[in-house]
Motif scaffolding. Structure first.
Motif, PDB file in Angstrom:
ATOM      1  N   LEU A 464       0.827  -1.214   0.000  1.00 10.47           N
ATOM      2  CA  LEU A 464       0.000   0.000   0.000  1.00 10.47           C
ATOM      3  C   LEU A 464       0.860   1.262   0.000  1.00 10.47           C
ATOM      4  N   MET A 465       1.992   1.220   0.677  1.00  8.28           N
ATOM      5  CA  MET A 465       2.893   2.372   0.641  1.00  8.28           C
ATOM      6  C   MET A 465       3.411   2.593  -0.779  1.00  8.28           C
ATOM      7  N   ALA A 466       3.729   1.514  -1.465  1.00  9.38           N
ATOM      8  CA  ALA A 466       4.209   1.636  -2.848  1.00  9.38           C
ATOM      9  C   ALA A 466       3.135   2.232  -3.749  1.00  9.38           C
ATOM     10  N   ALA A 467       1.867   2.004  -3.365  1.00  9.34           N
ATOM     11  CA  ALA A 467       0.756   2.559  -4.143  1.00  9.34           C
ATOM     12  C   ALA A 467       0.372   3.955  -3.669  1.00  9.34           C
ATOM     13  N   GLY A 468       1.123   4.495  -2.711  1.00 15.35           N
ATOM     14  CA  GLY A 468       0.854   5.825  -2.209  1.00 15.35           C
ATOM     15  C   GLY A 468      -0.317   5.923  -1.252  1.00 15.35           C
ATOM     16  N   LYS A 469      -0.784   4.786  -0.726  1.00 16.31           N
ATOM     17  CA  LYS A 469      -1.931   4.767   0.184  1.00 16.31           C
ATOM     18  C   LYS A 469      -1.430   4.686   1.624  1.00 16.31           C
ATOM     19  N   VAL A 470      -0.964   5.801   2.132  1.00 15.57           N
ATOM     20  CA  VAL A 470      -0.287   5.841   3.428  1.00 15.57           C
ATOM     21  C   VAL A 470      -1.246   5.513   4.565  1.00 15.57           C
ATOM     22  N   ARG A 471      -2.443   6.095   4.549  1.00 11.57           N
ATOM     23  CA  ARG A 471      -3.377   5.853   5.657  1.00 11.57           C
ATOM     24  C   ARG A 471      -3.778   4.387   5.712  1.00 11.57           C
ATOM     25  N   GLU A 472      -4.129   3.815   4.541  1.00  9.18           N
ATOM     26  CA  GLU A 472      -4.512   2.399   4.513  1.00  9.18           C
ATOM     27  C   GLU A 472      -3.347   1.508   4.918  1.00  9.18           C
ATOM     28  N   ALA A 473      -2.118   1.886   4.512  1.00  6.86           N
ATOM     29  CA  ALA A 473      -0.941   1.072   4.833  1.00  6.86           C
ATOM     30  C   ALA A 473      -0.746   0.945   6.331  1.00  6.86           C
TER      31      ALA A 473
END
Length: 885
Positions: A464-473
């Motif tokens: 998820l971090m690689a996808a730029g989804k910091v909150r979900e990560a």
């Protein structure tokens, strides 16, 4: 031109890489044909000049062994390879400068060549001497599926290690079966086994008439019989529809027509049960010439009564049952079987077979261990990584696709190291259990033994971090950046074994898992009432009493640099903050603090009960601090190490005690003292059916008169007046070295029948607990041994003649007792621990087998082989060898 050069360079690089990968694969392929042999040389190395304490061994105990690698092919000089293996013992030293062994994580190790490596000679062998911690007393201490890697090649298992016959890869000399020089256990040779079995006398068929397992409280059997040849007409309307279907199917499986003439009436009448201690599941059964009447305290009681009626039907011949009556009620309301599917996965089919046998013998709780360091085994909607990563083991050093191999699972996902129950699988298990009046308790182990979850959630975080989804990560992450605490767990994992309980994201994770399991149970029609927290072994093993700081050594203890070891979460900023705020006293109290938080979430979710392994709650002074209505704990202290006293102490704190004693109720322990018998043995060298049968769960001190400690020595115990008795009893099957369903059933049966007997029925020879009453084998004479022996004779004969044939019919791969045998004056004498089991012998190396007739023992000469055979004749027990004259 520049573009052409780049393309040409890329092509050349690809060709070079392909050639390199091909060379690597050739190395792997060749090494996959190595012969592997692990041989124990000295289990008492500390007594023979090895300074085990200086090497860091727990309590200064270590053993010497060798690893021999034999190359059947061409010589190999490559230094670009590694051999990976699972080893349950720490390697303390190596003795061949051509190799080094590195511990990776858990039990995974790696053998690599050093600069001094001189190659694997063609047709030759290389020997790697090692010193390992503790000892190796069983063939099953060595794990299969060693594998080879080399840079870009695909990992491959060493063919010789693809075996469950571990004598193929390990040698354990006959002299190396003792843990200490004064080990007082008795090695089970054919002759010693014969002498042990002699104490069991078969009971006549007349005495067994009308007898069932587990034993009812009161039985009155007349001389008359009634035939069910014309079938039965069972009124099952008082049962839930699914339970009624189960009973109908089982009557048909027993060969009875269910639309027949003999009435079987059922009723529920709770007012009629006044003298039973535990009423849930109580029943009365009356059989006359005209009908059978079953009256239950509740529907469970009716179901139990019908199971008792079915046991009375002979497995073969005319279906004739005695005219009789019995009144029955369970000893404990909690009668459990615990199965670990996390270390090695066991199939849904095997779990369903277990539930079927549990219902027949009135065990009513299935405790499923669904998560641990080595695997996560239940699908959770919204968190697919738990199963796509956490349920798989393979050779992925990044651990983004799977967990690293453990416990002999090998480099790919094809073994029982991988696997899980889908949501629908689990719901099917729940419905199957519900129909058989069995409650399923799921256990999600935390905060320790949680590596599968931690690694899976790290993989989720990275994706998820690689996808730029910091909150979900960060939503369900279980580790904290900056926490580099140096921890070694009991199974040699690092800090990744621990959920960080101080993180809000970890708390969200627990609530998510809890809510999803509650939803599954609701959908299955078996509402979840108990949350099993696990909680065990949240510690650093080097903080234990068997180790000492090498800078300030204490005699007899393993010397370690303790400055390199931390308490769990010692470097977690979140945990340090919670301690500073007064939420927990110190780092050692965090597991207990976390348990209290989880109890709050459980109560909010509508759950009534909290349960854990006792050591996870040791920092909590009283059960009253929990939010749930009750708190139960699985008590797993060994009795000879002070368990009698500590059980009373836990009871005084208000906990409901579920007796789960490893020295009597861990079914992953060996059946007998024999290196060929599989099992761990840290708690006891053996646990057979008779030992479990003689176990007293309510008067724990009494067991000191009927059994010994791990070393076969007497121990003393004194009754504690504050002990109120157990709230339940549970048998455990841990699966570290139980890799297959067949091995699971071998460990469970027939021992599980003895568990059912003691959990349901309190024997007349069991003494009531008294404060200050002392027991010790060979010194006190308070247990009526004659009464105990007669009861065992009955039970053992029932097992051999009635129960095992039924297990054959059900397709259960139980352990067939190994024969006892001796030759006296040229005559073969043989017996078994369970009367009724057929014995065979051979005088021609097993080419022909003859039935052994104890009334006419044969004269023999030379080498003689003896074995037992299952009642259906399809399987045989382990072969023993004797030499005449």
């Amino acid at each position: 031109m520049l573009t052409r050069k780049c393309v040409l360079s890329a092509v050349i690089a690809t060709i070079f890489m392909s050639a390199s990968a091909l060379a690597d694969q050739q190395v792997i392929d060749q090494l996959s044909h190595l012969g592997v042999r692990v041989a124990v040389k000295d289990n008492l190395a500390a007594q023979h000049g090895v300074n085990c304490a200086a090497l860091g061994a727990d309590w200064g105990a270590c053993y010497q062994a060798t690893i021999t690698l034999t190359n059947p092919g061409a010589a190999l000089q490559s230094h670009d390879w590694a051999i990976w293996f699972s080893g349950i013992r720490q390697v303390l030293a190596t003795g061949n400068d051509q190799f080094k062994i590195t511990h990776i994580v858990g039990d995974l190790h790696k053998i690599e060549p050093t600069a001094a490596f001189r190659g694997f000679p063609s047709g030759g062998s290389v020997v790697l001497p090692v010193v390992n911690e503790y000892w190796q007393l069983s063939l099953t201490d060595v794990l299969p599926r060693w594998y080879v890697t080399s840079s870009q090649g695909t990992p491959k298992v060493i063919t010789a290690t693809v075996t469950e016959k571990l004598s193929d890869i390990t040698t354990l000399p006959a002299t190396q079966w003792k843990r200490t020089p004064d080990d007082a256990n008795i090695l089970m040779t054919a002759e010693n086994r014969y002498l042990k079995n002699q104490a069991t006398s078969p009971v006549s068929a007349a005495e067994l008439r009308g007898r069932i397992l587990p034993s009812p409280r009161r039985v009155d059997i007349t001389a008359d019989n009634v035939s069910l040849k014309q079938g039965i007409a069972a009124d099952l309307r008082v049962l839930p529809a699914d339970s009624a279907r189960v009973i109908t199917e089982e009557f048909r499986a027993a060969g009875l027509r269910t639309g027949g003439r003999f009435p079987v009436n059922t009723a529920i009448d709770p007012a009629g049960f006044t003298d039973e201690g535990v009423k849930e599941g109580a029943y009365r059964l009356r059989i006359s010439q005209e009908r059978a009447v079953i009256t239950g305290y509740d529907s469970r009681g009716v179901f139990n009564g019908l199971q008792s009626l079915m046991q009375l039907i002979p497995p073969m011949g005319e279906p004739v049952i005695p005219v009789m009556s019995l009144s029955d009620a369970p000893r404990f309301a909690y009668r459990a079987v615990f199965i670990d599917v996390a270390r090695n996965f066991h199939s849904k089919a095997a779990i369903l077979r277990t539930l079927q046998q549990m219902s027949r013998y009135k065990l009513n709780i299935l405790h499923l261990h669904l998560s641990d360091d080595e695997g996560w085994r239940i699908e959770i909607p919204g968190l697919p990584e738990l199963t796509s990563v956490g349920a798989k083991r393979c050779h992925d050093l990044s651990e983004t696709r799977c967990l690293l191999p453990q416990l002999g699972s090998g480099p790919d996902t094809s073994t029982t190291g991988s696997g899980y129950f889908s949501r629908q699988d689990y719901i099917e298990i729940l419905r199957y259990a519900r129909a058989r009046q069995i409650t399923v308790i799921p256990e999600i182990d935390m905060p320790a033994h949680a590596r599968a979850a931690v690694i899976a959630m790290e993989a989720r975080y990275k994706n998820l971090m690689a996808a730029g989804k910091v909150r979900e990560a960060n939503q369900y992450r279980l580790q904290e950046d900056g926490d580099d605490s140096r921890v070694t767990t009991v199974q040699f994992y690092d800090r990744t074994s621990f959920i960080n309980p101080c993180l809000p994201s970890a708390q969200r994770f627990v609530r998510k898992i809890m809510n999803e399991l509650i939803a599954m149970h609701r959908e299955a029609g078996q509402p979840l009432e108990t949350w099993h927290f696990g909680g065990d072994e949240a510690k650093n093993i080097y903080s234990g009493p068997g180790y000492t700081d090498k800078n300030h050594p204490q005699p007899g203890k393993g010397q370690r640099d303790l400055s390199l070891q931390d308490k769990p979460w010692a470097k977690s900023a979140s945990c340090r903050q919670r301690i500073q705020q007064g939420e927990a006293g110190d780092f050692t109290q965090l597991p207990g603090w976390f348990a209290l938080q989880v109890s709050q979430w459980a109560k909010s979710a509508g759950l009534k009960n909290m349960q854990a392994w006792q050591d996870g709650l040791k920092a909590i002074p009283s059960a009253g601090q929990f939010a749930t209505e009750t708190v139960a704990l699985n008590f797993w202290d060994t009795l000879y190490w002070g368990g009698v006293n500590s059980a009373s102490e836990w009871a005084e704190k208000g906990y409901r005690i579920i007796i789960s004693s490893p020295d009597y109720l861990y079914l992953d322990m060996p059946y007998e003292v024999d290196p060929q018998e599989p099992g761990y043995y840290w708690a006891t060298r053996f646990t057979d059916e008779q030992k479990i049968f003689t176990f007293s769960p309510d008067n724990l001190a009494m067991n000191a008169e009927t059994s010994t400690d791990r070393d076969g020595k007497a121990f003393s115990a004194t009754g504690q007046g504050s002990w109120p008795g157990a709230a339940g009893m549970s048998a455990q099957l841990w699966s570290e070295i139980v890799r297959t369903d067949e091995q699971m059933e071998y460990r469970l049966y027939p021992r599980l029948l003895a568990v059912a007997e003691r959990a349901w029925h309190q024997a007349d020879w069991e003494l009531p607990g008294q404060q200050g009453q002392a027991f010790e084998k060979g010194k006190t004479r308070q247990v009526n041994q004659q009464q105990l022996q007669a009861d065992w004779n009955r039970f053992a004969t029932l097992l051999g003649r009635s129960v095992l044939p039924g297990l054959d019919t059900a397709g259960i791969r139980y352990r067939i007792p190994v024969a006892g045998a001796r030759i006296r004056n040229g005559v073969l004498e043989a017996n078994t621990s369970l009367p009724g089991i057929r014995i065979e012998y051979s005088v021609d190396e097993g080419q022909h087998w003859r039935n052994y007739q104890p009334q006419q023992p044969p004269a023999v000469a030379g080498k003689v082989l003896v074995r037992t055979r299952s009642p259906d004749g399809r399987r045989s027990g382990r072969v023993v060898s004797l030499q005449a004259g």
